[in-house]
Design a protein around this motif. Structure first.
Motif, PDB file in Angstrom:
ATOM      1  N   THR A   1       0.847  -1.190   0.000  1.00 40.29           N
ATOM      2  CA  THR A   1       0.000   0.000   0.000  1.00 40.29           C
ATOM      3  C   THR A   1       0.887   1.246   0.000  1.00 40.29           C
ATOM      4  OG1 THR A   1      -0.067   0.201   2.428  1.00 40.29           O
ATOM      5  CG2 THR A   1      -1.720  -1.242   1.368  1.00 40.29           C
ATOM      6  N   PHE A   2       0.272   2.394  -0.161  1.00 44.27           N
ATOM      7  CA  PHE A   2       1.022   3.653  -0.181  1.00 44.27           C
ATOM      8  C   PHE A   2       1.775   3.871   1.128  1.00 44.27           C
ATOM      9  CE2 PHE A   2       1.261   8.335   0.275  1.00 44.27           C
ATOM     10  CZ  PHE A   2       1.993   8.609  -0.874  1.00 44.27           C
ATOM     11  N   GLU A   3       1.170   3.429   2.240  1.00 41.80           N
ATOM     12  CA  GLU A   3       1.789   3.620   3.554  1.00 41.80           C
ATOM     13  C   GLU A   3       2.669   2.454   3.981  1.00 41.80           C
ATOM     14  OE1 GLU A   3      -1.124   5.524   6.525  1.00 41.80           O
ATOM     15  OE2 GLU A   3      -2.440   4.676   4.977  1.00 41.80           O
ATOM     16  N   ARG A   4       2.698   1.405   3.169  1.00 42.44           N
ATOM     17  CA  ARG A   4       3.501   0.205   3.446  1.00 42.44           C
ATOM     18  C   ARG A   4       3.064  -0.503   4.727  1.00 42.44           C
ATOM     19  NH1 ARG A   4       9.620   0.065   2.252  1.00 42.44           N
ATOM     20  NH2 ARG A   4       9.819   1.239   4.184  1.00 42.44           N
ATOM     21  N   ILE A   5       1.794  -0.392   5.059  1.00 43.97           N
ATOM     22  CA  ILE A   5       1.173  -1.165   6.126  1.00 43.97           C
ATOM     23  C   ILE A   5      -0.088  -1.809   5.554  1.00 43.97           C
ATOM     24  CG2 ILE A   5       2.055   0.256   8.031  1.00 43.97           C
ATOM     25  CD1 ILE A   5      -0.702   1.601   8.157  1.00 43.97           C
ATOM     26  N   PRO A   6      -0.574  -2.901   6.154  1.00 48.62           N
ATOM     27  CA  PRO A   6      -1.803  -3.509   5.644  1.00 48.62           C
ATOM     28  C   PRO A   6      -3.009  -2.603   5.853  1.00 48.62           C
ATOM     29  CG  PRO A   6      -0.617  -5.001   7.134  1.00 48.62           C
ATOM     30  CD  PRO A   6      -0.003  -3.660   7.281  1.00 48.62           C
ATOM     31  N   TYR A   7      -3.985  -2.726   4.975  1.00 45.82           N
ATOM     32  CA  TYR A   7      -5.243  -2.002   5.084  1.00 45.82           C
ATOM     33  C   TYR A   7      -6.380  -2.990   5.320  1.00 45.82           C
ATOM     34  CZ  TYR A   7      -3.115   2.203   2.891  1.00 45.82           C
ATOM     35  OH  TYR A   7      -2.351   3.298   2.589  1.00 45.82           O
ATOM     36  N   ILE A   8      -7.339  -2.558   6.099  1.00 45.20           N
ATOM     37  CA  ILE A   8      -8.563  -3.327   6.332  1.00 45.20           C
ATOM     38  C   ILE A   8      -9.715  -2.340   6.378  1.00 45.20           C
ATOM     39  CG2 ILE A   8      -8.236  -3.211   8.847  1.00 45.20           C
ATOM     40  CD1 ILE A   8      -9.640  -5.870   9.101  1.00 45.20           C
ATOM     41  N   GLY A   9     -10.907  -2.765   5.970  1.00 53.61           N
ATOM     42  CA  GLY A   9     -12.038  -1.850   6.061  1.00 53.61           C
ATOM     43  C   GLY A   9     -13.227  -2.297   5.238  1.00 53.61           C
ATOM     44  N   GLN A  10     -14.189  -1.385   5.142  1.00 61.12           N
ATOM     45  CA  GLN A  10     -15.402  -1.604   4.354  1.00 61.12           C
ATOM     46  C   GLN A  10     -15.716  -0.323   3.600  1.00 61.12           C
ATOM     47  OE1 GLN A  10     -18.988  -2.349   6.589  1.00 61.12           O
ATOM     48  NE2 GLN A  10     -20.092  -3.163   4.819  1.00 61.12           N
ATOM     49  N   LEU A  11     -15.836  -0.433   2.283  1.00 63.00           N
ATOM     50  CA  LEU A  11     -16.108   0.734   1.447  1.00 63.00           C
ATOM     51  C   LEU A  11     -17.567   1.145   1.542  1.00 63.00           C
ATOM     52  CD1 LEU A  11     -14.060  -0.313  -1.711  1.00 63.00           C
ATOM     53  CD2 LEU A  11     -13.366   1.236   0.133  1.00 63.00           C
ATOM     54  N   GLU A  12     -17.871   2.318   1.012  1.00 62.30           N
ATOM     55  CA  GLU A  12     -19.250   2.833   1.049  1.00 62.30           C
ATOM     56  C   GLU A  12     -20.217   1.905   0.325  1.00 62.30           C
ATOM     57  OE1 GLU A  12     -19.526   6.803  -0.360  1.00 62.30           O
ATOM     58  OE2 GLU A  12     -18.392   7.685   1.303  1.00 62.30           O
ATOM     59  N   ASP A  13     -19.739   1.170  -0.688  1.00 63.11           N
ATOM     60  CA  ASP A  13     -20.630   0.261  -1.410  1.00 63.11           C
ATOM     61  C   ASP A  13     -20.822  -1.069  -0.673  1.00 63.11           C
ATOM     62  OD1 ASP A  13     -18.283  -1.157  -1.816  1.00 63.11           O
ATOM     63  OD2 ASP A  13     -18.208  -0.827  -3.984  1.00 63.11           O
ATOM     64  N   GLY A  14     -20.229  -1.178   0.517  1.00 62.34           N
ATOM     65  CA  GLY A  14     -20.421  -2.370   1.339  1.00 62.34           C
ATOM     66  C   GLY A  14     -19.341  -3.421   1.208  1.00 62.34           C
ATOM     67  N   THR A  15     -18.408  -3.259   0.264  1.00 61.73           N
ATOM     68  CA  THR A  15     -17.369  -4.268   0.047  1.00 61.73           C
ATOM     69  C   THR A  15     -16.345  -4.246   1.177  1.00 61.73           C
ATOM     70  OG1 THR A  15     -17.608  -3.990  -2.348  1.00 61.73           O
ATOM     71  CG2 THR A  15     -15.627  -5.118  -1.559  1.00 61.73           C
ATOM     72  N   HIS A  16     -16.116  -5.398   1.800  1.00 60.55           N
ATOM     73  CA  HIS A  16     -15.075  -5.540   2.817  1.00 60.55           C
ATOM     74  C   HIS A  16     -13.761  -5.900   2.133  1.00 60.55           C
ATOM     75  CE1 HIS A  16     -17.658  -5.513   6.480  1.00 60.55           C
ATOM     76  NE2 HIS A  16     -18.583  -5.917   5.620  1.00 60.55           N
ATOM     77  N   PHE A  17     -12.646  -5.507   2.746  1.00 64.98           N
ATOM     78  CA  PHE A  17     -11.342  -5.786   2.143  1.00 64.98           C
ATOM     79  C   PHE A  17     -10.261  -5.883   3.215  1.00 64.98           C
ATOM     80  CE2 PHE A  17     -11.704  -1.163   2.374  1.00 64.98           C
ATOM     81  CZ  PHE A  17     -10.485  -0.792   2.940  1.00 64.98           C
ATOM     82  N   ALA A  18      -9.165  -6.516   2.852  1.00 61.72           N
ATOM     83  CA  ALA A  18      -7.919  -6.508   3.615  1.00 61.72           C
ATOM     84  C   ALA A  18      -6.813  -6.869   2.634  1.00 61.72           C
ATOM     85  CB  ALA A  18      -7.960  -7.502   4.764  1.00 61.72           C
ATOM     86  N   PHE A  19      -5.737  -6.082   2.614  1.00 55.99           N
ATOM     87  CA  PHE A  19      -4.666  -6.331   1.646  1.00 55.99           C
ATOM     88  C   PHE A  19      -3.445  -5.498   2.020  1.00 55.99           C
ATOM     89  CE2 PHE A  19      -7.266  -2.860  -0.151  1.00 55.99           C
ATOM     90  CZ  PHE A  19      -6.312  -1.885  -0.353  1.00 55.99           C
ATOM     91  N   GLY A  20      -2.361  -5.699   1.262  1.00 54.57           N
ATOM     92  CA  GLY A  20      -1.183  -4.850   1.373  1.00 54.57           C
ATOM     93  C   GLY A  20      -0.239  -5.232   2.492  1.00 54.57           C
ATOM     94  N   TYR A  21       0.110  -6.515   2.571  1.00 54.75           N
ATOM     95  CA  TYR A  21       0.887  -6.987   3.721  1.00 54.75           C
ATOM     96  C   TYR A  21       2.382  -6.712   3.600  1.00 54.75           C
ATOM     97  CZ  TYR A  21      -3.514  -9.366   4.520  1.00 54.75           C
ATOM     98  OH  TYR A  21      -4.846  -9.644   4.723  1.00 54.75           O
ATOM     99  N   ALA A  22       2.852  -6.340   2.433  1.00 53.40           N
ATOM    100  CA  ALA A  22       4.244  -5.916   2.229  1.00 53.40           C
ATOM    101  C   ALA A  22       5.248  -6.948   2.736  1.00 53.40           C
ATOM    102  CB  ALA A  22       4.486  -4.556   2.903  1.00 53.40           C
ATOM    103  N   GLY A  23       4.982  -8.215   2.444  1.00 57.47           N
ATOM    104  CA  GLY A  23       5.904  -9.259   2.836  1.00 57.47           C
ATOM    105  C   GLY A  23       5.657  -9.857   4.205  1.00 57.47           C
ATOM    106  N   HIS A  24       4.658  -9.355   4.932  1.00 59.13           N
ATOM    107  CA  HIS A  24       4.336  -9.889   6.256  1.00 59.13           C
ATOM    108  C   HIS A  24       2.971 -10.577   6.269  1.00 59.13           C
ATOM    109  CE1 HIS A  24       7.551  -8.174   8.954  1.00 59.13           C
ATOM    110  NE2 HIS A  24       7.829  -7.615   7.786  1.00 59.13           N
ATOM    111  N   GLY A  25       2.490 -10.978   5.102  1.00 63.93           N
ATOM    112  CA  GLY A  25       1.160 -11.562   5.023  1.00 63.93           C
ATOM    113  C   GLY A  25       1.044 -12.949   5.615  1.00 63.93           C
ATOM    114  N   ALA A  26       2.148 -13.706   5.642  1.00 67.02           N
ATOM    115  CA  ALA A  26       2.075 -15.036   6.231  1.00 67.02           C
ATOM    116  C   ALA A  26       1.627 -14.951   7.684  1.00 67.02           C
ATOM    117  CB  ALA A  26       3.428 -15.732   6.135  1.00 67.02           C
TER     118      ALA A  26
END
Length: 425
Positions: free
Chosen positions: A344-369
């Motif tokens: 991600t732009f901040e190089r940390i993972p992101y989590i959340g829910q967009l206005e359209d209701g879609t949930h997400f989590a991504f951007g682990y920058a090598g620490h996703g395991a």
């Protein structure tokens, strides 16, 4: 030399799963059959929430089955740096989350009896330059003063107690990190989802998400569709054009990995004495570890535009391995593969829910395991309206990265810049 990953070559039994055909209904539809999506499904099924997972290939076919299998505390940036950026309170919560993430994985492995060679022997971060060891000493002091987290510094003259290498100038060691067989963990998590009543469709790429009402969403594939109340998108760096806002908030960066032939056990033991996860402080870093069958897995940065480029990059990676471990100069490389890491732009993972209701989590920058299983659990709690909306990683007001369409060119330029910084630092 085999182009498949060593994890695929040594995987546990993989059941053949169906392709979605026709219309199905469920409570929550999850796009992505990797660590994050499967963790969301696992934790929802524990609460009797009916889930369907749509995977465009096979379970663990992306980063979850292709990474180095290093389950690490922390983030790509130091906790000192994160405390300056986000404040001490937020950084404390972030650090605790990274510790909790490994505890959660260990608990799931034990409770679900997942055979994935999980070993919690810690992580070694090797100093590429003498100045880097000074930075690691400052980080060690900060972690103890701010979080009472104990770690140790290994001076250069003592590094032989950890590594059979004179390439580095000391190291930082924590005892909480782990290693595992990432694909076998992913396959075990998928089976746990199915045991609890969840459904996984493979070779069923989601092609469209349509929010009909606040309580009804339709996800279409080439051969069918799922009608559900909620939807989550968890494809990380393997973006598909399914959701423009999420696609433009993540930058995929390629990592390349090789694995040697099985080595004599005594030699393997000598290379990394305490069977830790390991990496170094270069900006274009190396990461390396032993496997349960006594191979060396060695990874680094890569961007393969052609087969010729790929050969050159893998040749250089092998040279790097031999530079770090000269005793491997005659070791045969049996496997080589690549995969995408999400930033991600901040190089940390992101989590959340967009206005359209879609949930997400991504951007682990090598620490996703480590982090992806925990963030999957947190997404599940959000879907149940039980989550912490003050999570310091929450980015529900997600914004695209500026000039995202130029990210491939920018990544290439940054790699040359990072190589220069590694040289002068």
């Amino acid at each position: 030399m085999n182009s498949m990953s060593v994890w695929e070559a040594t995987a546990n039994e993989r059941p053949k799963r169906p392709v979605l055909q026709g219309e199905k209904t469920c409570d929550v539809v999850i796009v992505g059959g990797g660590f994050t999506g499967l963790s969301v499904a696992y934790h929802l099924q524990q609460r009797n929430v009916e889930t369907v997972v749509l995977e465009k290939g096979v379970v663990g076919g992306g980063a979850s089955g292709r990474n180095g299998g290093e389950v690490l505390i922390g983030y790509v940036e130091s906790m000192r740096s994160l405390a300056k950026k986000y404040g001490r309170a937020a950084a404390r919560q972030m650090f605790q989350m990274s510790l909790d993430s490994i505890d959660l994985i260990e608990r799931i492995i034990q409770e679900e009896d997942i055979a994935c060679d999980f070993q919690r022997n810690g992580n070694l971060l090797a100093a590429y330059k003498p100045s880097h060891l000074d930075d690691l000493k400052r980080e060690q002091q900060f972690l103890y003063e701010a979080y009472q987290f104990e770690s140790k510094i290994v001076e250069k003259e003592d590094l032989h107690t950890e590594l059979d290498s004179s390439f580095y100038h000391g190291a930082f060691v924590d005892e909480r990190s782990a290693i595992f067989h990432p694909l076998n963990y992913c396959l075990g998590l998928a089976k746990a989802v199915e045991r609890r009543g969840g459904t996984i469709y493979e070779h069923s790429q989601a092609t469209k998400i349509e929010r009909v009402t606040p309580d009804k969403v339709i996800v279409e594939t080439h051969n069918g569709r799922i009608v559900a109340q909620q939807v989550g998108l968890f494809v990380n760096a393997y973006t598909t054009g399914l959701h423009d806002v999420i696609d433009r908030a993540i930058v995929p960066v390629e990592s390349i990995v090789l694995a040697t032939e099985p080595l004599p056990p005594a030699l393997c033991q000598q290379l990394i004495k305490h069977n830790r996860a390991a990496s170094d402080t270069k900006r274009l870093l190396y990461y390396f570890r032993r496997t349960a069958d006594n191979r060396m897995v060695f990874g680094g940065s890569g961007r393969t535009a052609s087969k010729r480029d790929a050969r050159t990059l893998f040749d250089k990676l092998r040279e790097g391995m031999v530079t770090v471990f000269p005793t491997l100069k005659d070791a045969k490389v049996e496997y080589k593969w690549s995969g995408k890491v999400g930033f991600t732009f901040e190089r940390i993972p992101y989590i959340g829910q967009l206005e359209d209701g879609t949930h997400f989590a991504f951007g682990y920058a090598g620490h996703g395991a480590a982090m992806s299983t925990l963030l999957g659990k947190l997404v599940a709690l959000n879907m149940l309206n039980e989550g912490d909306r003050h999570n310091p990683l929450d980015r529900s007001r997600l914004k695209p990265i500026p000039f995202h369409s130029q990210h491939a060119r920018a990544v290439g330029i940054m790699k040359y810049y990072f190589k220069f910084l590694d040289y002068i630092s």
